[in-house]
Design a protein around this motif. Structure first.
Motif, PDB file in Angstrom:
ATOM      1  N   GLU A  27       0.715  -1.239   0.088  1.00  0.00           N
ATOM      2  CA  GLU A  27      -0.071  -0.001  -0.050  1.00  0.00           C
ATOM      3  C   GLU A  27       0.918   1.167  -0.159  1.00  0.00           C
ATOM      4  O   GLU A  27       1.954   1.206   0.647  1.00  0.00           O
ATOM      5  CB  GLU A  27      -0.859  -0.077   1.200  1.00  0.00           C
ATOM      6  N   SER A  28       0.103   2.458  -0.451  1.00  0.00           N
ATOM      7  CA  SER A  28       1.121   3.559  -0.506  1.00  0.00           C
ATOM      8  C   SER A  28      -0.064   4.760  -0.085  1.00  0.00           C
ATOM      9  O   SER A  28      -1.253   4.719   0.157  1.00  0.00           O
ATOM     10  CB  SER A  28       1.391   3.933  -1.806  1.00  0.00           C
ATOM     11  N   VAL A  29       0.685   5.732   0.521  1.00  0.00           N
ATOM     12  CA  VAL A  29       0.024   6.910   1.248  1.00  0.00           C
ATOM     13  C   VAL A  29       0.626   8.049   0.668  1.00  0.00           C
ATOM     14  O   VAL A  29       1.672   8.247   0.323  1.00  0.00           O
ATOM     15  CB  VAL A  29       0.290   6.890   2.874  1.00  0.00           C
ATOM     16  N   ASP A 113      -1.859  10.200 -13.276  1.00  0.00           N
ATOM     17  CA  ASP A 113      -2.544   9.164 -12.739  1.00  0.00           C
ATOM     18  C   ASP A 113      -1.412   8.231 -11.771  1.00  0.00           C
ATOM     19  O   ASP A 113      -0.868   7.156 -12.219  1.00  0.00           O
ATOM     20  CB  ASP A 113      -3.210   8.121 -13.585  1.00  0.00           C
ATOM     21  N   PRO A 114      -1.048   8.504 -10.500  1.00  0.00           N
ATOM     22  CA  PRO A 114       0.065   7.954  -9.639  1.00  0.00           C
ATOM     23  C   PRO A 114      -0.367   6.419  -9.526  1.00  0.00           C
ATOM     24  O   PRO A 114       0.297   5.570  -9.364  1.00  0.00           O
ATOM     25  CB  PRO A 114      -0.159   8.633  -8.266  1.00  0.00           C
ATOM     26  N   LEU A 118       1.540   2.923  -9.009  1.00  0.00           N
ATOM     27  CA  LEU A 118       1.472   2.429  -7.544  1.00  0.00           C
ATOM     28  C   LEU A 118       0.606   1.253  -7.132  1.00  0.00           C
ATOM     29  O   LEU A 118       0.771   0.561  -6.141  1.00  0.00           O
ATOM     30  CB  LEU A 118       1.136   3.665  -6.631  1.00  0.00           C
ATOM     31  N   GLY A 119      -0.317   0.856  -8.269  1.00  0.00           N
ATOM     32  CA  GLY A 119      -1.132  -0.161  -7.821  1.00  0.00           C
ATOM     33  C   GLY A 119      -2.463   0.326  -7.191  1.00  0.00           C
ATOM     34  O   GLY A 119      -2.613   1.763  -6.828  1.00  0.00           O
ATOM     35  N   PRO A 120      -3.318  -0.535  -6.827  1.00  0.00           N
ATOM     36  CA  PRO A 120      -4.871  -0.111  -6.599  1.00  0.00           C
ATOM     37  C   PRO A 120      -5.066   0.323  -5.017  1.00  0.00           C
ATOM     38  O   PRO A 120      -5.977   1.158  -4.621  1.00  0.00           O
ATOM     39  CB  PRO A 120      -5.599  -1.364  -6.732  1.00  0.00           C
ATOM     40  N   SER A 156      -8.017  -1.166  -1.290  1.00  0.00           N
ATOM     41  CA  SER A 156      -8.339  -1.733  -0.004  1.00  0.00           C
ATOM     42  C   SER A 156      -8.460  -0.470   1.144  1.00  0.00           C
ATOM     43  O   SER A 156      -9.160  -0.681   2.173  1.00  0.00           O
ATOM     44  CB  SER A 156      -7.366  -2.361   0.730  1.00  0.00           C
ATOM     45  N   TRP A 157      -8.133   0.571   0.810  1.00  0.00           N
ATOM     46  CA  TRP A 157      -8.445   1.961   1.707  1.00  0.00           C
ATOM     47  C   TRP A 157      -9.862   2.226   1.294  1.00  0.00           C
ATOM     48  O   TRP A 157     -10.080   3.295   2.422  1.00  0.00           O
ATOM     49  CB  TRP A 157      -7.383   2.888   1.465  1.00  0.00           C
ATOM     50  N   GLU A 158     -10.695   2.148   0.769  1.00  0.00           N
ATOM     51  CA  GLU A 158     -11.870   2.472   0.699  1.00  0.00           C
ATOM     52  C   GLU A 158     -12.731   2.041   1.933  1.00  0.00           C
ATOM     53  O   GLU A 158     -13.470   2.680   2.755  1.00  0.00           O
ATOM     54  CB  GLU A 158     -12.797   1.887  -0.656  1.00  0.00           C
TER      55      GLU A 158
END
Length: 166
Positions: A27-29, A113-114, A118-120, A156-158
């Motif tokens: 994951e990314s922030v 569009d990062p 970065l992935g979803p 997953s952050w949704e």
């Protein structure tokens, strides 16, 4: 999408601390905002929550990236000085996401569009000054509100946003 009032640096640090236990490998922030808005303060709170309270967390402005041993491992990127999005891979962005998480200041340097790089699974935080009318409404004994963080999630952050309590 959620909005958090960040009246001071301590509140900004607490937001980072609240995000830390929700992070998972891959994951990314993404931290957006002009210079001086508190991106590094939020990053420091998040990293110290994953490592230890007295962890030395310098801004990676000149080194471009700092890696931290934690669970999950985290890499703190400052992409301000990149001239091309592909340079992020040259400094280890893909490896960071393969092994742990990426905390990215100036993600706009990754292009429009990062998510393509970065992935979803991304948490996006935009730190800004409050709107003038909101600042006037929040003015009182404590003065003007310092900053506002607008937080949104993808992948997953949704669902994880519902668990974020500061």
């Amino acid at each position: 999408m959620m909005t958090f009032d960040l009246p001071d640096a301590d509140a900004t640090t607490r937001l980072g601390e609240a995000i830390a236990p929700l992070l998972a490998p891959g994951e990314s922030v993404l931290l957006y905002g002009p210079l001086g808005m508190g991106k590094s303060t939020l990053a420091r709170g998040l990293i110290r929550a994953l490592t230890r309270p007295d962890e030395d967390v310098p801004s990676p402005t000149f080194t471009l990236v700092q890696f931290y041993e934690s669970d999950p491992p985290i890499a703190h990127f400052d992409l301000y000085r990149l001239s091309r999005p592909e340079e992020a891979f040259e400094i280890g962005l893909d490896e960071a996401l393969d092994e742990g998480c990426a905390l990215i200041e100036w993600p706009e340097r990754l292009g429009d569009d990062p998510g393509q790089m970065l992935g979803p699974d991304r948490l996006t935080i935009e730190i800004s000054e409050p709107a003038p009318q909101a600042a006037a409404l929040s003015q009182g004994d404590r003065g003007l509100s310092g900053r506002v963080a607008t937080v949104s999630g993808a992948g997953s952050w949704e669902a994880k946003l519902k668990e974020l309590h500061v």
